[in-house]
Design a protein around this motif. Sequence first.
Motif, PDB file in Angstrom:
ATOM      1  N   MET A  14       0.929  -1.347   0.021  1.00  0.00           N
ATOM      2  CA  MET A  14       0.048   0.058  -0.136  1.00  0.00           C
ATOM      3  C   MET A  14       0.907   1.160   0.011  1.00  0.00           C
ATOM      4  N   LYS A  15       0.767   2.041  -1.124  1.00  0.00           N
ATOM      5  CA  LYS A  15       1.451   3.202  -1.236  1.00  0.00           C
ATOM      6  C   LYS A  15       0.619   4.491  -0.943  1.00  0.00           C
ATOM      7  N   TYR A  16      -0.507   4.510  -1.351  1.00  0.00           N
ATOM      8  CA  TYR A  16      -1.592   5.766  -1.347  1.00  0.00           C
ATOM      9  C   TYR A  16      -2.797   5.400  -0.811  1.00  0.00           C
ATOM     10  N   CYS A  17      -3.412   6.307  -0.214  1.00  0.00           N
ATOM     11  CA  CYS A  17      -4.647   6.548   0.537  1.00  0.00           C
ATOM     12  C   CYS A  17      -5.584   6.211  -0.579  1.00  0.00           C
ATOM     13  N   SER A  18      -6.574   5.132  -0.736  1.00  0.00           N
ATOM     14  CA  SER A  18      -7.601   4.887  -1.499  1.00  0.00           C
ATOM     15  C   SER A  18      -8.797   5.714  -1.310  1.00  0.00           C
ATOM     16  N   VAL A  19      -8.918   6.305  -0.264  1.00  0.00           N
ATOM     17  CA  VAL A  19      -9.935   7.621  -0.223  1.00  0.00           C
ATOM     18  C   VAL A  19      -9.472   8.661  -0.840  1.00  0.00           C
ATOM     19  N   ALA A  78      -5.791   9.480  -2.338  1.00  0.00           N
ATOM     20  CA  ALA A  78      -4.648   9.374  -3.207  1.00  0.00           C
ATOM     21  C   ALA A  78      -3.664   9.994  -2.589  1.00  0.00           C
ATOM     22  N   LEU A 119      -0.262  -1.183  17.273  1.00  0.00           N
ATOM     23  CA  LEU A 119       0.141  -1.897  16.084  1.00  0.00           C
ATOM     24  C   LEU A 119       0.467  -0.909  14.911  1.00  0.00           C
ATOM     25  N   ARG A 178       0.206   0.627  11.332  1.00  0.00           N
ATOM     26  CA  ARG A 178      -0.848   0.655  10.321  1.00  0.00           C
ATOM     27  C   ARG A 178      -0.580   1.545   9.103  1.00  0.00           C
ATOM     28  N   GLN A 218      -5.485  -3.905   7.686  1.00  0.00           N
ATOM     29  CA  GLN A 218      -5.116  -4.877   6.849  1.00  0.00           C
ATOM     30  C   GLN A 218      -5.507  -6.112   7.821  1.00  0.00           C
ATOM     31  N   ASN A 219      -6.429  -7.082   7.547  1.00  0.00           N
ATOM     32  CA  ASN A 219      -6.722  -8.287   8.460  1.00  0.00           C
ATOM     33  C   ASN A 219      -6.544  -9.614   7.529  1.00  0.00           C
ATOM     34  N   PRO A 220      -6.554 -10.468   8.233  1.00  0.00           N
ATOM     35  CA  PRO A 220      -6.539 -11.864   7.853  1.00  0.00           C
ATOM     36  C   PRO A 220      -7.749 -12.239   6.981  1.00  0.00           C
ATOM     37  N   ASN A 247     -17.368 -11.154   0.747  1.00  0.00           N
ATOM     38  CA  ASN A 247     -18.251 -10.202   1.442  1.00  0.00           C
ATOM     39  C   ASN A 247     -19.702 -10.451   0.862  1.00  0.00           C
ATOM     40  N   TYR A 283      -9.244   5.258  -5.067  1.00  0.00           N
ATOM     41  CA  TYR A 283      -8.056   5.516  -5.775  1.00  0.00           C
ATOM     42  C   TYR A 283      -7.298   4.312  -5.446  1.00  0.00           C
ATOM     43  N   SER A 340      -4.474   1.834  -4.274  1.00  0.00           N
ATOM     44  CA  SER A 340      -3.577   2.269  -3.177  1.00  0.00           C
ATOM     45  C   SER A 340      -2.042   1.532  -3.993  1.00  0.00           C
ATOM     46  N   PRO A 379     -14.463 -10.795   3.873  1.00  0.00           N
ATOM     47  CA  PRO A 379     -14.978 -10.566   5.243  1.00  0.00           C
ATOM     48  C   PRO A 379     -13.920 -10.514   6.395  1.00  0.00           C
ATOM     49  N   MET A 385      -9.460  -9.751  14.521  1.00  0.00           N
ATOM     50  CA  MET A 385      -8.184 -10.682  14.336  1.00  0.00           C
ATOM     51  C   MET A 385      -7.273 -10.140  13.509  1.00  0.00           C
ATOM     52  N   ASN A 415      -3.234  -9.677  11.313  1.00  0.00           N
ATOM     53  CA  ASN A 415      -2.408 -10.353  10.439  1.00  0.00           C
ATOM     54  C   ASN A 415      -1.632 -10.779  11.586  1.00  0.00           C
ATOM     55  N   ASP A 463     -20.385  -8.545   6.468  1.00  0.00           N
ATOM     56  CA  ASP A 463     -18.970  -8.944   6.007  1.00  0.00           C
ATOM     57  C   ASP A 463     -18.001  -9.293   7.193  1.00  0.00           C
TER      58      ASP A 463
END
Lengths: 185, 185
Positions: free
Chosen positions: A1-6, A8, A21, A23, A35-37, A74, B3, B5, B37, B72, B74, B109
Amino acid sequence: MKYCSVCATPVEHSVPAGDNLPRYHCPACGTIHYQNPRVITGTLPVLDGRILLCKRNIEPRWGYWTLPGGFMENGETVAEGAARETWEEARNAPELRQMLSVISLPQFDQVHIFYLADMVSPDFSTTEESSEVALFEPDAIPWDDIAFRTVLATLRHYVDHLGPDGRAPARLPLLDTTIIPRLRD
Amino acid sequence: MKYCSVCATPVEHSVPAGDNLPRYHCPACGTIHYQNPRVITGTLPVLDGRILLCKRNIEPRWGYWTLPGGFMENGETVAEGAARETWEEARNAPELRQMLSVISLPQFDQVHIFYLADMVSPDFSTTEESSEVALFEPDAIPWDDIAFRTVLATLRHYVDHLGPDGRAPARLPLLDTTIIPRLRD
Ligand SMILES: [Zn+2]
Ligand SMILES: [Zn+2]
């Protein structure tokens, strides 16, 4: 991840205030990009004591045998995802009997969940994802050619609980475990 | 998601070639941004037959009682996440006995997973997330003030399996179910 998806803006990677942690988070709009499993869900389909396996026609592990399964989407339940993947990979719509395994893979950020399933129809077929689909007697499972360790553990758990008549008990215990890659992986 | 990421190009939302669901994907670098999810993991901690509950000091459901649990992360297992959340919300480090519930919430989700856990230490305390932490006899659970329906279902499943002596059997069946929001939710 380099850029904000909201918005940019280039993201930063550090521990946000009130968190513990690191983020990815956006210095412009403030969004924290968690970011989650991910959950992989599948089935162990059985017909008259035989187990349905699919030979992978895709990477990774092309040419190895697997149980039908894939990423939970989802908007669906774990069970719906397991049934969907079984249809997509083997063109069979089994009835899910019980959850059979929940296996964490912390180094891959994944949880694999398999259901024991009864094949209410004997029909199945190859698909784009499966070059072969076949039923195996428990003593004919190609143990050396199984694609993934979670599939191997789930098959082993099932076979280990078969009675002397080769049939599964009405209810199997849940396999709840963790798999850590070996050094050679 | 607006955008990419990876490269900051505005994303498109449509079914990518070879896929069957709409995804956010990038017309510039080709990245498909899958959304899957998330797993919430927690415990039902027990000490001498009493159940540990936390009064939420955060939204949503501020002031309602819950079992300790959360997203949970990563790099951890489902069990490690459950233990971590129990420490973060109630400052207790219980021993996980068995997986007790796996509940899909397809409209959120999410998948909620709870472990039955033995409190090996009687110590616990409030935290930033919990304004009160307390032990409840099964017949004193504040059923009308439980924060979440997955917590309610998990508590109900546990209490329904207690013997006449008020003790849990050596092994409880797994509650594997789905919760769909009621219209009023
Ligand atoms: Zn931003
Ligand atoms: Zn891109």
